[in-house]
Write a protein that holds these residues in place. Structure first.
Motif, PDB file in Angstrom:
ATOM      1  N   GLU A  28     -16.446 -45.123  -8.238  1.00  9.12           N
ATOM      2  CA  GLU A  28     -17.798 -44.848  -7.759  1.00  9.12           C
ATOM      3  C   GLU A  28     -17.774 -44.000  -6.494  1.00  9.12           C
ATOM      4  OE1 GLU A  28     -20.435 -45.824  -9.506  1.00  9.12           O
ATOM      5  OE2 GLU A  28     -19.094 -46.773 -10.962  1.00  9.12           O
ATOM      6  N   ARG A  29     -18.896 -43.315  -6.237  1.00 14.70           N
ATOM      7  CA  ARG A  29     -19.010 -42.447  -5.057  1.00 14.70           C
ATOM      8  C   ARG A  29     -18.705 -43.192  -3.761  1.00 14.70           C
ATOM      9  NH1 ARG A  29     -21.789 -37.765  -2.919  1.00 14.70           N
ATOM     10  NH2 ARG A  29     -22.572 -38.245  -0.847  1.00 14.70           N
ATOM     11  N   THR A  57     -17.912 -36.230  -7.764  1.00 17.13           N
ATOM     12  CA  THR A  57     -18.852 -37.280  -7.358  1.00 17.13           C
ATOM     13  C   THR A  57     -19.431 -37.030  -5.968  1.00 17.13           C
ATOM     14  OG1 THR A  57     -17.161 -38.742  -6.388  1.00 17.13           O
ATOM     15  CG2 THR A  57     -17.671 -39.031  -8.740  1.00 17.13           C
TER      16      THR A  57
END
Length: 102
Positions: A28-29, A57
């Motif tokens: 995830e970012r 991302t």
């Protein structure tokens, strides 16, 4: 001085670990940004390698860091999710660097 890897898959991490490069796997970012922040504060890390999928991302943050921070060097590396046309990508980099179309 060491390399440090921020990857989105275990295959890349394991391959580079065999070469002596430690790293983390994130997806995830917010995980990417946290891992990047931690790696940038490691005194012995000279180069941070980030897979293409993770650069996508948060391209704005990574581009800004590349322009502003002298150490560590942040470098994007292709992995299994990257473009299959890596030869064309390399030709583009070389052409841009020397100013001659290959």
């Amino acid at each position: 001085m060491k390399f440090f890897l921020i990857s989105d898959n275990i295959d890349t991490q394991m391959g580079l670990r065999l070469a002596g490069i430690e790293g983390v796997v994130v997806h995830e970012r917010h995980e990417v940004l946290e891992a990047l922040e931690q790696a940038m504060h490691m005194e012995d890390v000279a180069v941070i390698l980030i897979t293409t999928k993770l650069v996508e991302t948060c391209p704005d943050v990574i581009s800004e860091l590349k322009l502003q921070v002298k150490k560590p060097l942040i470098e994007e590396i292709p992995d299994r999710h990257g473009s299959a046309k890596i030869g064309e990508t390399i030709d583009g980099y070389v052409s841009e660097a020397i100013g001659v179309k290959l």
